[in-house]
Motif scaffolding. Sequence first.
Motif, short mmCIF file in Angstrom:
data_model
loop_
_atom_site.label_atom_id
_atom_site.label_comp_id
_atom_site.label_asym_id
_atom_site.label_seq_id
_atom_site.Cartn_x
_atom_site.Cartn_y
_atom_site.Cartn_z
N LEU A 221 -21.74 35.28 13.99
CA LEU A 221 -22.37 34.68 12.82
C LEU A 221 -22.45 33.16 12.96
CD1 LEU A 221 -20.87 36.71 9.83
CD2 LEU A 221 -22.99 37.11 11.09
N ARG A 222 -21.42 32.57 13.52
CA ARG A 222 -21.43 31.11 13.71
C ARG A 222 -22.58 30.70 14.61
NH1 ARG A 222 -16.69 27.99 16.87
NH2 ARG A 222 -18.02 28.53 18.62
N ASN A 223 -22.82 31.47 15.67
CA ASN A 223 -23.82 31.09 16.66
C ASN A 223 -25.24 31.53 16.30
OD1 ASN A 223 -22.41 29.89 19.24
ND2 ASN A 223 -21.07 31.51 18.51
N LEU A 224 -25.38 32.68 15.68
CA LEU A 224 -26.72 33.17 15.36
C LEU A 224 -27.17 32.82 13.95
CD1 LEU A 224 -26.70 36.70 17.05
CD2 LEU A 224 -27.93 34.66 17.80
N ASN A 225 -26.23 32.71 13.03
CA ASN A 225 -26.58 32.41 11.63
C ASN A 225 -26.35 30.95 11.27
OD1 ASN A 225 -26.96 35.20 11.39
ND2 ASN A 225 -26.01 35.29 9.39
N ASN A 226 -25.93 30.13 12.26
CA ASN A 226 -25.59 28.73 11.97
C ASN A 226 -24.60 28.65 10.80
OD1 ASN A 226 -27.28 27.62 13.96
ND2 ASN A 226 -29.04 27.76 12.61
N ALA A 227 -23.59 29.51 10.87
CA ALA A 227 -22.66 29.66 9.76
C ALA A 227 -21.35 28.93 10.00
CB ALA A 227 -22.38 31.15 9.53
N LEU A 228 -20.59 28.75 8.94
CA LEU A 228 -19.22 28.27 9.05
C LEU A 228 -18.39 29.37 9.70
CD1 LEU A 228 -17.06 26.10 8.25
CD2 LEU A 228 -16.73 27.43 6.16
N GLY A 229 -17.72 29.05 10.79
CA GLY A 229 -16.98 30.06 11.54
C GLY A 229 -15.87 30.69 10.71
N SER A 230 -15.71 32.01 10.85
CA SER A 230 -14.64 32.72 10.17
C SER A 230 -14.38 34.04 10.89
CB SER A 230 -15.01 33.00 8.71
OG SER A 230 -14.03 33.83 8.10
N ASN A 231 -13.10 34.42 10.99
CA ASN A 231 -12.76 35.73 11.53
C ASN A 231 -12.68 36.79 10.44
OD1 ASN A 231 -12.60 34.77 14.15
ND2 ASN A 231 -10.43 34.26 13.98
N ASN A 232 -12.92 36.38 9.21
CA ASN A 232 -12.95 37.32 8.09
C ASN A 232 -14.07 36.90 7.15
OD1 ASN A 232 -12.33 39.35 6.27
ND2 ASN A 232 -10.67 38.19 5.31
N PRO A 233 -15.32 37.07 7.57
CA PRO A 233 -16.44 36.56 6.77
C PRO A 233 -16.50 37.21 5.40
CG PRO A 233 -17.22 38.04 8.51
CD PRO A 233 -15.77 37.78 8.78
N ILE A 234 -16.49 36.38 4.38
CA ILE A 234 -16.50 36.87 3.00
C ILE A 234 -17.33 35.95 2.10
CG2 ILE A 234 -14.32 35.69 2.47
CD1 ILE A 234 -15.40 39.07 1.03
N LYS A 235 -17.24 34.62 2.32
CA LYS A 235 -17.91 33.67 1.46
C LYS A 235 -19.37 33.47 1.90
CE LYS A 235 -13.61 31.12 0.59
NZ LYS A 235 -12.94 29.80 0.69
N ARG A 236 -20.15 32.90 1.01
CA ARG A 236 -21.56 32.68 1.30
C ARG A 236 -21.74 31.82 2.55
NH1 ARG A 236 -25.65 32.63 2.96
NH2 ARG A 236 -27.72 32.21 2.08
N GLU A 237 -20.90 30.77 2.70
CA GLU A 237 -21.06 29.88 3.85
C GLU A 237 -20.73 30.55 5.18
OE1 GLU A 237 -17.24 28.36 1.67
OE2 GLU A 237 -19.16 29.30 1.12
N HIS A 238 -20.02 31.67 5.15
CA HIS A 238 -19.72 32.40 6.37
C HIS A 238 -20.94 33.15 6.93
CE1 HIS A 238 -15.32 32.63 4.80
NE2 HIS A 238 -15.57 31.49 5.43
N PHE A 239 -22.02 33.16 6.13
CA PHE A 239 -23.22 33.87 6.54
C PHE A 239 -24.38 32.93 6.83
CE2 PHE A 239 -20.49 36.89 4.64
CZ PHE A 239 -20.72 38.08 5.32
N GLY A 240 -24.14 31.63 6.71
CA GLY A 240 -25.12 30.63 7.13
C GLY A 240 -26.48 30.85 6.53
N ASP A 241 -27.52 30.78 7.39
CA ASP A 241 -28.88 30.94 6.91
C ASP A 241 -29.31 32.40 6.84
OD1 ASP A 241 -29.35 31.66 9.57
OD2 ASP A 241 -30.29 29.76 10.10
N GLY A 242 -28.37 33.33 7.16
CA GLY A 242 -28.66 34.75 7.01
C GLY A 242 -29.60 35.32 8.05
N PHE A 243 -29.71 34.68 9.20
CA PHE A 243 -30.66 35.10 10.24
C PHE A 243 -30.57 36.59 10.54
CE2 PHE A 243 -31.17 35.81 14.89
CZ PHE A 243 -32.52 35.56 15.01
#
Length: 700
Positions: free
Chosen positions: A115-137
């Motif tokens: 998600l960090r690399n493909l969604n330009n998201a804030l890195g997380s090993n437990n994605p839950i918040k909106r920012e963990h999903f970045g632009d939603g690619f």
Amino acid sequence: MKYFIYLLITIFLFASASVHSKVKEIHIKERCIVADSFSFGNAGIYEKIRGEIIYEIDPANEHNSAIVDLRYAPKNSGGMVECRGDFLLLKPVDMKKSNGKLLYGVNNRGNLYILRNLNNALGSNNPIKREHFGDGFLMKQGYSVLWSGWNWDVINTSDFQQFEAPAATIKGEKIRQKITAEIVNSYDIEPQYSKSLAWGNSRCYPSLNFPDNSEDILTVRDSPEGKRRIIPNDKWQYASLKDNVIEPDPVSIYLEEGFLPGKIYELVYEAENPKVVGLGLAAVRDAISFFRFERKDDAGNKNPLLITDSGEIQQVINTCYIMGISQSGRFIAHMLWQGFHVDEKGRMVFDGARIHIAGGGKGGFNHRFARTTHHPSDLEGNYMPADHQPFNYLPDNAPGSGGENDILAAAKKMNKIPKIIITNHALEYWTRAASLLHTTTDGQKDAGINENVRLYIQNGAPHGTPWKRTNPVAEHGRSTLDTAPVLRSTLMLLDKWVTDGEKPPENRHPSFAGNTLITAGEHKNSMPDIPGMFHPGRNYHPAICDYGPDFWEKGIISNIPPVITDRYITFVPAVDKDGNGKGGIRLPEVSVPLGTYQGFNPRKKEAGGYGYLTRFSGSFWPFALTREERLKNNDPRLSIEERYRDKDEYISMVRKAANDLLEKKFLIPEDANSIIDFAEKLVWPPEQTETYPFWKLEKK
């Protein structure tokens, strides 16, 4: 050759088997809505399902015959070998809105980077918040995304994905053996007084002699093939230094004089209970196979990706891709080499593979006392078993196809070859032997590439975008190219290739035929004389090692430490008049440059190991702003004012370069627009900053 003997052992010819390894039981520990219930376009709201998988592996099944020490693993009452690991699944709540595609991300040392690399998201090993999903690619396209544990030595914390593999024993007796641990103070210019036996913040085997060290040997040397000097045992102990307090520690060493930067320290010690590490390869295979194909596990628990709580089929997964970055990319190459991309029913578990910045390597993923995290570099880890034959992805009719230097040999025997897109950066040609993917091992000529494989290089790029321009141990400022856009576009290319048969652009990599593949010495001679540039005139050449007579057949390293007998020949990309790499994929930052981007960055004198290359950093040398400044500094490269009449001309050239990559499908529209937008916001004349975005931007 020993390479060929080992390869033959790993080839699986069986399209089906009466008994097959499987998911014994899936335990769901958490299920919740993510991203604050944000609706990702047509795919809608996403949920996270997290838990643990218990696997059963049949040691008598031919599909598992490549797993080292599997026959010595403990068996359950059914004669199966059990292992277990975490999993995390992201999926649309309403699977009818999904695209019917599963993307498996190989975790990197327990970290979930997709998600960090493909969604330009804030890195997380437990994605839950909106920012963990970045632009939603990925989510906007309707992908389900899966990760699972595979590497036994991930440090045991709540955030890192875990995998537990059993230890091998022979007739109930523990296996004990001398092993090595290499310790290098790579990232500091000051001594460190305690260091872990494991590289990469991972778990390792403790010394059986702890707390005594009298039977163990610690040495130091100045280079990979330098003379080892024994450090007296009364000068070190098994301990760590915490808050200036020395505490006994079986997996760390406290050294009285400190670990000096750039020196190679090596411990030879006795350990026991080797994990059956190759089970991780089977576990990834079986996790993908379960979520893609099976309705339920052996205990009757429903597959939450395919089946609703009421037992209805909610979606069919038509397509699956696997993606790995760096270590994770090497893991995929290793899977392909040993045939673990095909499950026990003869089904390819993934249709396409994205291998990113893995260089020429595979890894320590399947031998006795293997540690999955360590790998060879120019200075460190030279004899770690990762960069060895096979390297090539040969065409079906090419000389040597299906032989000792063909990663696809097992896949060809099974007639199961997925579509594969491999991307490397310039750095991997300097520090990770990427040229071996497309040259013969003797370095004499280009090797062909299979029609199911595409190989691309991003010229000028480092291993990954750094946090800062400067590195305390590196001679030069770092290359800061943002390579995420090409990660996104190449996944789209892979998807089109698999689902629609639309072939991606032809291979883009340096070659002998194109006069774009040269030695590091030739590179040094062809570079412009950039003020302040120290060019090492050398790059990483993987060691050819003698691990002992049983390694290639049984996976046992008996030469402690291994002996370096020779080295492979590797090459780097040629350069243009500015010193930027020729060919490959040149992002607008390289084709419309503000300086010179290179894939090497040598270590400083005060960092030790002088002249050897830092592991992950490329280099950047900005152009002079004016002709007067350029002439004053004796810089042969044209200045900014000599290249671009004004900012408008620069923006126009960036727009043209971005649109050219868009037309060739190496950019998607969103990223092409972002690159152009960045150029428009740039302060003119350009001004560097130390941290992201690395250039000063106009205030709104």
